[in-house]
Design a protein around this motif. Structure first.
Motif, PDB file in Angstrom:
ATOM      1  N   SER B 288       0.915  -1.219  -0.042  1.00 33.93           N
ATOM      2  CA  SER B 288       0.084  -0.023  -0.022  1.00 33.93           C
ATOM      3  C   SER B 288       0.862   1.355  -0.042  1.00 33.93           C
ATOM      4  O   SER B 288       0.495   2.235  -0.451  1.00 33.93           O
ATOM      5  CB  SER B 288      -0.894   0.189   1.303  1.00 33.93           C
ATOM      6  N   TYR B 300      -5.225  -2.350  -1.123  1.00 34.33           N
ATOM      7  CA  TYR B 300      -4.304  -2.893  -0.421  1.00 34.33           C
ATOM      8  C   TYR B 300      -4.181  -3.166   1.327  1.00 34.33           C
ATOM      9  O   TYR B 300      -3.954  -3.920   1.853  1.00 34.33           O
ATOM     10  CB  TYR B 300      -2.778  -2.426  -0.749  1.00 34.33           C
ATOM     11  N   SER B 301      -4.586  -1.916   1.628  1.00 31.46           N
ATOM     12  CA  SER B 301      -4.609  -1.891   3.211  1.00 31.46           C
ATOM     13  C   SER B 301      -6.112  -2.827   3.569  1.00 31.46           C
ATOM     14  O   SER B 301      -6.063  -3.349   4.575  1.00 31.46           O
ATOM     15  CB  SER B 301      -5.287  -0.448   3.474  1.00 31.46           C
ATOM     16  N   ALA B 421      -1.209   4.195   5.482  1.00 27.04           N
ATOM     17  CA  ALA B 421      -2.154   4.132   4.503  1.00 27.04           C
ATOM     18  C   ALA B 421      -3.541   4.897   4.882  1.00 27.04           C
ATOM     19  O   ALA B 421      -4.203   5.748   4.083  1.00 27.04           O
ATOM     20  CB  ALA B 421      -2.501   2.585   4.171  1.00 27.04           C
TER      21      ALA B 421
END
Ligand code: NA
Ligand code: NA
Lengths: 91, 770, 158, 117, 130, 137, 503
Positions: B288, B300-301, B421
């Motif tokens: 991320s 991605y997180s 993130a």
């Protein structure tokens, strides 16, 4: 020697031998017409063989096949001649 | 409950017919459906709190042991509330986000099908019906990801997502069937009632676990199957919010949680979950860092969060279950908020590139507030519920059954990265000065900005007052997972302990990182170079390889050459029959049963052989035809010799006709090709001779077996007496087996019609294409 | 009409011989059958005097058998002896018979007689081309045919 | 004789397949015909052969007075022969038509339908 | 009686053999056709006569009669056709043949057979030119 | 192949062959023969005729399209197979027999009509095929 | 009369074909007769189905000759089910043909041949005699030859040559197998053979016969490595023809395999193993073949092969549950494959192409039609609760139970690859933007045709889609039926009793 035995031991082998001779011609040709003639003779001889065979087997109903052979064998000849003529026209 | 599930489907069907009417201003009304359902599920809380389970069952396919059995327990309820609650907000948000979109009705259709399927999934007691709904979520997700279906990227992402989740679906199918085999039932409730030893000791236990994990890991985007999820961000933002962060991706989590009491507790179960979860959370948290697209960061997180959940469930303690349950809520709240705000930014500014966004607080203040709260919750900063979740997570990890220290390091690093993130997604766009080109950005309508605010506020409320969810949601979930619900006590302040120190470290390091490391396109491209070794590229390479293999395989077998096909078939036949015969037959041909050979028979044999060989090897087509006449004649003679005058007649007539036919078409055909390929000829010759030899040996073998003439005898006895005929063959043809003949003359008729059509029908050029 | 009737009777006899059943009913059946067949195929008929033909026909058959055996022996000799003494060739034989039936009959009989083979009839029906094994004297050969088969055929078909 | 017939059957099968494996359309048909003959003869042979005793009840009797050949294989073959005739006529015409349209006798050139389009 | 039948059959067989030998020995197609049609037809006729006498019943006799009749009806026509076709496809006469009245009388394309040579030589079938 | 000899011969062979074909058809129940061979011979007769006289002549001789014989023959066979269901309540293809001797034919029953249907179909099929080919360019 | 009921569907199809031939040049009359007749055939078959369901296996001795002497027609539940499915497919395709097959083809006997084909299928399912089965197979292949070549286009003829040769080869092998079996037992009646084959001492020969049947029928069923004729030809004739082929032709091969291997050659371990291996390879070949095709009809063609593999696998497992899975799959597959080829026809009619590269924009332009097509497409995939899903429960479950893990893997693989292929197809044909391809001059596009004709295109698809939906949602009924059939097949004594007991 009865007639049946005579047919089996002498006649049929001789006819068979004739067939081999005809086959040689069939093989040699050289012209396609020769092969057709050989086929024609083969069928005629076949009728003879069938005739003799009815004697050796005693069953005359097998002759019926001979009738068909005699009647329509010539159709092959007609057709093949027809073909040969048409092909020669094409050239 | 079934009506709750059906409602979504019915609404979708209604939309097919009444979509046009609905598309306009009434769109927002559709959010009443999830809202109603949300309220409906809320009313179950008291009953569930008491530890009860609500059940409902309808017969469907009892022969398979499949029914529509629904169970509402704590776990299901948590998910139901999430599905309907967030669903409500997303439905409302969509009405503004896709305002006047051409296909808004379709969108709502898919969305409500998805919602219904998701409800069915979490409510199903029967694993087959669970699987059914599981597949429906995949399909509806396919349609939602591919909503902008004219864009190739959308289609590709939709296909990738469906490919991966579909693969998982297959694992699930196999898995539940194995489970059914092990337990003899498809009902989860009945599985729970069985003795665990029976299941866990079963030889298929491991298989079942692996298959279920296959399903869960693909659906919940665990490493190495995670890559479909970032791709799925091609979908409109409401979809990303709803499916790909809050609900569908948690189906895998749900599945693992659901089966924890049935299958959990074994080493393979726990270790796999911990390892996969840990790898996923770290891997994707790192990833991320290198995104510039807001949705990419969030994707991605999300994956990382899903990894954390797997990781927590894998530890298998009450503490970890509690942490998982809380974290589900935490994540749902803050991630949905961030997605919604991202959607607003995208919608209003036209970009999601985080490097280009700043200072939006000046134009989108309410949105900014929601986003910042969400970012704080995500960072685990009090007083949000995020803090609570993080504390519980650390606590549980420290008491992990194995390698606790290493795991703690891992989870802390993950949380640090996730903090980064969250800040990038929630704070960065609103911070700093507003660029010139964004000056004109306008606030969206309330249907768009109110939902994230609501969610953000909930993050705060639950953080401050965790007791609201403690008894109503968390405890029932933990007990559904088999944990000790009595031990749970949620509070924001746990005292100054190791966990708190870790929290402080996390926040400190994370914040520092946020200020040091700015998202940049340079970084993104730098990391992109490593892409070639990523699971995604490996999968793509595999895909390319498999496609290559597929075309290769297909080309090898289906290569267009008829003779190849025939060769393979005959080769196969020879192999199979030859193998069987060599293995089984006793070459016991009994010479006494065979009649001896007369000279004339021998001659007929020789003629036929020669004629056959001549037919095969002559270079003239006409000679071949004539030679076939000879073959026909000799067969005819064989029939005469062996008492079959009817056959002889028919054979001869038909041979003659065949010659005529040949002759009539032959001169229109080309001469034989002169192809001298000796190798091929020898190969084919050997194959043909083997084939012929096989048939000859087979014939002789059969001839050595005893004869049974029962049927022929019956015909002979009854031919005249019952059927009034003396030629038994003919009587068979027209009477005993007359049905054959009836069909046979039909065959002839069809052939004639076919010939007629083939030669007479000339399609006009315009018809040729039709 | 008459011609058709004659054909009809002829076919009836063929039928009876074929079936080998000489009951009256079979004659009747054969008559009806051949009537039907003739009806189906009638097209372009030929006139023939049915009653005068019969005796001539019998003589004709005897003559033919004689020729057949004689010529066959000739050919046998030729085939069996090691040396080929033939003088074969294709001879043009002018035709007196003009009817198709007559020409065909003549041609076929010539073919059936050993040593000779009717190859074809010219389209204007004036000439029959015959392949023969022994042509010592062309004119004699032609005369043989004309005075033998052709004369008799003409008598029958008169 | 059974051995000779078995060899013949084998030869017919072998030559049939060999012809089908060639590249020419005409040979293909000849192969199919040979193969069909082989199958018919095989039924005939495996139905056991009997010399000179056709399955026809004598004129003045209602049942067979002596042994006779099994009529069943004969009836089966008759049916098979006639069906083969239908199929073969169709095949011959198919080949003629295919040749006319595709303009080749070479089967190897008739592979467009197997290629992806 | 049997001896009579034996003789007839033997004769018939000899004629068939004769035809076969003739087929081998005769030097050109036309001669082969010639031998074939005659000897074999007569030979088979005799053979079947023997068969008729052997069984000596009406059904066999009529059958043999029919066979012979058919043979006599068809054989010459077949001979004519194949002979004619041989000429068209260019089978030459034996080199010791005395004459070929047919030369130049067939028209190659129409297959019309003339009775006299006319003035369209290029269209004529002429083996000497082939 | 317009040769006088073949044309004349075929004109005489045609009725003989047709007669022979019916002979073969009718005796089939007692002796070798039957609808198939009979039909084939009849067809061959017409084929011979067409070789000698050209297709047009043969067709005009027939007056109807040979293809018509196919459904006609099929219908005949089908209904003679169906007759036991209609008239006697017996299964399909059960033989119905006229009890009594009919001259020439011997016993007359549904099987005979069935065989006639076969005959017609075979004639129709063979002629359709061969005529179609002859006409094809 | 009542007892003979079971062959009425068969007699009726024959009757129809004959009647249609009398209306040779009257195309409109033919259309009416065919459709009306097909409706009657459905009613008749339904009644027969009901009758057998209520009263158990029935038989008719053709010509009143007792089994095993005459030809016997046997209607067990499997047979009547397939007869009914044939009638249903027949009705759908009859309507579809009336709309989609061009006049010229109709003028050359399309409808009579079509009903001959249905006759052949019906007969093959009903007969209890092995040689009679051969004859039915012949009527099936000759009518399929005619249908596949009708119109005589280049591709058709090229495909037909292969189709023809390989099918003839298969028939010859079938005939060879019959010869061997007759030589060993002297019988042709399948029920009679059941006993007589079991009594043959030389098991090796019995096994050889079984393998010959496997190859003969396997070619018709298009299993590996015998399937080559199918992808070479199925996409070449008019869509209506492909539809009936795709739905029923290969299935009759499967039917024959089921019949022969449950009645005559029962429970041979070696054969079971062979079937298993072949099934896996069939699934694989069909799957990867479909994956790389670009022509919609070719994709469907390869998927036929792929899914035949399922049924062969179930047969190889040879347990009652597995067989019930096979039957269920068979029922589902007949309906859905018929439907899909009609779909390919309508696609062609709309865009004058079947190539995925050229297609596109269906979803935008024909949303409701797309939704309709969605049903057969995803039924094929076996997305639950659509019809293709249910039999997999039996097949996968029995795969585990009989420890045929590779087979399970193959079935799962095939399900997955089918999903991928259909999704890809959906994306290409329905989602992708419509490409601007030049209109073919004088091509009669879907948008140009009359409303009545459009109905003739769409109605049969709706009809079969509804049946597919019924099979999926009413899976209980189908499963009851399949179990009963499987039970009858695995306990063939009852069948044998019915046939041989001539009281
Ligand atoms: Na055959
Ligand atoms: Na038959």
């Amino acid at each position: 020697m009865t007639l049946v035995e005579y047919c089996r031991i002498v006649i049929l082998p001789v006819l068979a031998f004739s067939v081999i001779l005809i086959l040689i011609r069939f093989f040699k040709g050289p012209s396609i017409a020769d092969r057709i003639v050989a086929l024609d003779l083969l069928i005629t001889t076949g009728i003879g063989i069938i005739g003799v065979y009815t004697i050796t087997s005693g069953s005359s109903t097998l002759l019926d096949t001979g009738m068909i052979l005699a009647l329509i064998a010539f159709l092959s000849t007609v057709a093949l001649s027809y073909y040969l003529e048409r092909r020669s026209k094409k050239k | 409950m079934i009506s709750a599930i059906l409602l979504g489907f019915l609404f979708a069907i209604l939309l097919v017919f009444a979509g046009k009417f609905f598309k306009g201003k009434f769109a927002v009304l559709s959010s009443l459906i999830p809202l109603g359902l949300f309220v409906y599920f809320l009313q179950f809380i008291p009953e569930i709190m008491e530890g009860n389970i609500v059940k409902e069952s309808y017969n469907w396919v009892p022969s398979f042991g499949v029914n529509l059995g629904f169970t509402l327990d704590g776990l299901s309820l948590l998910f139901c509330l999430m599905i309907t609650g967030i669903g409500f907000l997303v439905f409302a948000y969509t009405s503004a986000y896709l305002h006047h979109h051409k296909y808004l009705d379709r969108f709502y259709g898919y969305l409500s099908v998805f919602m219904a399927a998701m409800l069915g999934l979490v409510l199903s007691d029967n694993v087959i019906s669970l699987f059914t709904f599981w597949e429906l979520t995949s399909i509806s997700s396919f349609f939602l990801i591919g909503f902008n279906n004219t864009q190739e990227a959308s289609r590709k992402s939709a296909l990738t997502a469906l490919g991966i989740t579909g693969l998982g679906g297959m694992f699930l199918l196999a898995g539940v069937i194995v489970l059914g085999n092990i337990t003899g039932t498809f009902s989860i409730a009945e599985m729970l009632n069985m003795s665990p030893e029976l299941i866990k000791g079963h030889e298929y236990y491991t298989v079942a676990v692996i298959l279920l994990f296959g399903a869960a890991f693909t659906k919940s985007a665990q490493f190495p199957f995670h890559f479909w999820l970032p791709g799925a961000m091609k979908a409109p933002t409401p979809v990303s919010t709803y499916l790909h962060s809050a609900t569908m991706v948690k189906a895998g989590i749900y599945l693992v949680m659901r089966f924890t009491p049935v299958l959990g507790g074994e080493e393979i179960w726990n270790t796999t979950l911990i390892v996969v979860g840990a790898v996923t959370m770290l891997y994707s948290a790192f990833h991320s860092l290198f995104r510039t697209d807001l949705k990419g960061v969030l994707a991605y997180s999300t994956i990382s969060a899903l990894g954390i959940l797997m990781f927590l469930i894998g530890m298998g303690t009450t503490e970890s279950f509690t942490a998982a349950a809380v974290f589900i809520i935490v994540h749902a709240l803050y991630k949905a908020t961030l997605f919604l705000t991202t959607g607003i930014i995208d919608h209003q500014t036209g970009t999601r590139d985080v490097t280009a966004l700043s200072g939006l607080r000046k134009v989108l203040m309410p949105v900014g507030i929601a986003a910042i709260i969400a970012a704080i919750s995500s960072a685990g900063i009090p007083p949000t519920i995020g803090f609570l979740g993080k504390e519980l997570t650390y606590e549980a990890t420290m008491h992990a059954p194995i390698i606790a220290t290493i795991l703690v390091v891992g989870i802390v690093i993950t949380k640090i990265l996730l903090l980064w993130a969250g800040f990038v997604a929630g704070i960065k766009p609103f911070q700093g000065s507003l660029p010139e080109n964004l000056k004109d950005t306008k606030m969206p309508g309330p249907f768009m900005w109110v939902p994230p605010i609501l969610l953000a506020v909930l993050s705060l409320i639950f953080g401050v007052m965790p007791f609201i969810i403690e008894g109503s949601l968390i405890k029932p979930v933990v007990s559904a997972l088999g944990g000790e619900a009595g031990e749970i006590h949620l509070a924001l302040w746990h005292g100054f302990n190791t966990v708190f120190i870790l929290s402080l470290v996390t926040i400190a390091v994370g914040t520092t990182l946020y200020f040091l490391l700015k998202p940049s396109a340079k970084l993104e491209t730098a990391v992109g170079k490593l892409e070639s070794a990523s699971p995604k590229s490996l999968m793509e390479k595999f895909n390319v390889g498999f496609t290559y293999l597929s075309s290769f395989w297909t080309r090898v077998f289906q290569n267009g050459y008829l003779r190849n096909y025939v060769f393979i078939i005959i080769f196969f036949l020879i192999g199979m029959v030859g193998y069987t015969m060599i293995g089984n037959t006793k070459f016991n041909i009994d010479p006494s049963i065979l009649s001896n050979v007369s000279f004339y028979e021998l001659v007929v044999f020789i003629i036929m052989c020669i004629a056959i060989l001549f037919t095969v090897f002559t270079s003239s087509r006409l000679s071949a035809v004539v030679a076939m006449g000879v073959v026909g004649l000799t067969i005819c003679l064989v029939f005469v010799f062996y008492s079959a005058p009817d056959l002889a007649m028919t054979q001869f007539s038909i041979d003659t006709l065949t010659v005529i036919l040949f002759v009539l078409v032959l001169y229109r055909l080309p001469r034989y090709l002169k192809i001298q390929d000796h190798k091929m000829r020898i190969r084919d010759g050997i194959l043909s001779l083997m084939f012929g030899g096989l048939i000859a040996v087979l014939a002789l073998e059969v001839l050595s077996e005893p004869v049974n003439t029962e049927i022929g005898d019956f015909y002979a006895e009854n031919s005249y007496i019952m059927a009034h005929g003396k030629n038994v063959v003919n009587v068979i043809l027209v009477d005993f087996r007359g049905a054959d003949t009836m069909i046979e003359i039909s065959v002839l008729t069809i052939a004639a019609i076919g010939v007629f059509g083939l030669l007479k029908l000339r399609l006009k050029r315009t018809d040729r294409v039709q | 009409m008459k011609n058709r009737f004659v054909s009809n009777i002829l076919l009836t006899f063929v039928w009876v011989v074929l079936t080998g059943d000489f009951h009256f009913s079979n004659y009747l059946f054969g008559f009806v059958l051949s009537y039907v067949i003739l009806m189906v195929i009638t097209k372009g008929s030929r006139k023939a005097k049915y009653f005068t033909i019969v005796p001539k026909l019998i003589f004709f058959v005897l003559y033919f058998v004689k020729e057949l055996v004689k010529a066959n022996l000739e050919v046998a000799w030729e085939v069996m002896t090691p040396k080929l003494n033939m003088t074969p060739g294709i001879v043009k034989v002018p035709l007196t018979v003009q009817s198709d039936v007559g020409i065909t009959l003549l041609a076929n009989l010539i073919t059936l007689t050993p040593g000779t083979l009717s190859l074809d009839v010219s389209n204007d029906k004036k000439v029959l081309y015959v392949h023969a094994m022994y042509i010592k004297d062309k004119e004699k050969f032609i005369a043989g045919i004309k005075n033998g088969f052709e004369k008799r055929i003409l008598e029958i078909l008169k | 004789m059974e051995i000779l017939l078995a060899i013949l059957v084998g030869l017919l099968y072998a030559s049939g397949i060999y012809m089908i494996l060639r590249r020419s359309l005409v040979k293909l048909i000849i192969g199919i015909i040979l193969l069909g003959n082989g199958a018919n003869l095989l039924i005939f042979l495996l139905g056991r052969i009997t010399k000179g005793l056709p399955p026809i009840i004598p004129e003045n009797s209602k049942v067979f007075l002596e042994a006779y050949a099994d009529p069943v294989p004969q009836a089966l073959i008759l049916t098979a022969i006639v069906i083969s005739f239908g199929l073969q006529s169709f095949a011959i015409i198919l080949v003629k038509r295919a040749h006319k349209v595709v303009r080749t006798d070479d089967l190897d050139e008739m592979n467009a339908t197997d290629e992806d389009s | 009686m049997n001896i009579f039948i034996g003789v007839v059959i033997t004769l018939g067989t000899l004629f068939v053999l004769l035809a076969a030998v003739g087929l081998i020995r005769m030097p050109d197609t036309y001669l082969r056709i010639s031998v074939n049609t005659k000897a074999a037809t007569l030979g088979v006729g005799l053979l079947l006569g023997g068969v008729a006498f052997y069984f000596y019943d009406l059904s066999t006799t009529s059958r043999t009669f029919v066979i012979v009749l058919f043979l006599f009806l068809t054989a010459p026509v077949g001979a004519h056709l194949i002979g004619r076709a041989s000429y068209f496809i260019g089978n030459k006469l034996w080199d010791q043949s005395k004459m070929d009245d047919l030369r130049g009388k067939y028209q190659r394309n129409s297959h019309v057979l003339k009775s006299e040579i006319d003035d369209t030589p290029e269209d004529n079938v002429d083996h000497t030119k082939m | 192949m317009k040769t006088i000899i073949l044309r004349t011969a075929s004109n005489y062979l045609l009725p003989v062959l047709l007669l022979f074909s019916i002979f073969i058809l009718l005796r089939g129940h007692y002796l070798p023969g039957g609808g198939f061979v009979g039909g084939l011979i009849a067809a061959i007769a017409f084929v011979l005729h067409s070789f000698a006289n050209g297709l047009k002549n043969t067709k005009s001789l027939l007056r109807f399209h040979p293809g018509f014989l196919m459904p006609a023959g099929l219908a005949l066979s089908f209904f003679s197979g169906l007759s036991p269901i209609i008239f006697a309540g017996d299964p399909f293809m059960t033989g119905l027999w006229y009890h009594g001797h009919v001259p020439v034919l011997g016993s007359v029953g549904s099987a005979l009509f069935f065989d006639m249907g076969v005959y017609l179909v075979v004639v129709g099929v063979t002629l359709t095929i061969i005529f179609t080919i002859s006409e094809a360019p | 009369m009542m007892q003979q009921l079971i062959i009425y569907p068969l007699l009726f199809q024959l009757f129809l074909s004959i009647v249609l031939m009398f209306f040779w040049n009257k195309i409109n009359a033919q259309k009416v007769i065919s459709i009306t007749g097909s409706i009657i055939a459905v009613l008749l078959s339904s009644y027969v189905f009901y009758y057998v369901w209520e009263n158990g296996t029935q038989k008719v001795n053709a010509g009143s000759w007792d089994a095993p002497f005459g030809i016997v027609f046997v209607a067990d539940t499997l047979a009547v089910t397939l007869v009914l499915l044939t009638a249903l497919s027949g009705l759908a395709v009859s309507i579809f043909s009336a709309g989609s097959v061009i006049k010229d083809r109709l003028r050359f006997g399309y409808f009579p041949i079509f009903h001959f084909l249905l006759l052949g299928l019906t007969g093959a399912f009903l007969t209890g005699d092995l040689f009679n089965l051969y004859v039915w197979f012949e009527i099936i292949i000759i009518s399929s030859f005619v249908l596949i070549t009708i119109g005589g286009e280049k591709a058709q003829l090229e495909g037909a040559v292969k189709y023809f040769t390989l099918n003839i080869l298969a028939s010859t092998i079938f005939l060879t197998a019959i010869a061997v079996l007759y030589g060993l037992t002297g019988s042709l009646n399948m029920a009679d053979l059941a006993g007589k084959v079991a009594a043959v001492e030389n098991r090796g020969l019995v096994e050889v016969a079984a393998i010959l049947f496997l190859i003969g029928f396997g070619t018709k069923a298009s299993i590996f490595p015998l399937y080559f004729w199918l992808p070479a030809s199925y996409h070449t004739p008019p869509a209506a023809v492909s539809a009936i082929f795709g739905g029923l032709l290969t299935k009759v091969g499967v039917y024959a395999l089921i019949r022969v291997f449950t009645l005559i050659f029962v429970g041979d371990v070696f054969l079971g193993e062979i079937l298993m291996v072949l099934a896996i390879l069939t699934i694989f070949s069909g799957g990867v073949g479909a994956l790389v095709q670009n022509n919609v009809r070719k994709v469907f063609s390869y998927l036929i092969i792929c899914h035949i593999g399922y049924m062969i696998a179930g047969l190889g497992m040879f347990t009652e549950i597995a067989i019930s899975g096979v039957i269920f799959y068979l029922i589902h597959d007949i309906m859905v494959k018929t439907n899909l080829f009609m779909v390919s026809g309508i696609i062609f009619k709309i865009k004058s192409s079947n190539s995925m590269r050229a297609l596109g924009g269906f979803y935008a332009n024909y949303p409701n039609l797309s939704l309709l097509i969605f049903i057969p497409l995803f039924s094929l995939v076996g997305i639950p609760p659509l019809s293709g899903f249910w039999p997999k429960i039996s097949l996968i479950g029995e795969g585990f139970a009989t420890e045929n893990y590779w087979t399970v893997a193959a079935i799962v693989f095939a399900s997955f690859i089918t999903l991928v292929i259909i999704a890809k197809l959906w994306a290409e044909v329905f989602w992708k933007d419509a490409k601007e391809i030049p209109e073919k001059p004088k091509f009669e596009y879907f948008s140009d045709i009359s409303k009545a004709k459009k109905t003739q295109f769409i109605l049969p698809i709706v009809f079969l889609s509804l049946i597919s939906l019924y099979i999926g949602f009413g899976a209980e009924h189908i499963q009851l039926l399949s179990s009963r059939i499987a039970n009858e097949l695995m306990n063939s004594e009852q069948y044998i009793d019915t046939v041989l007991n001539n009281s």
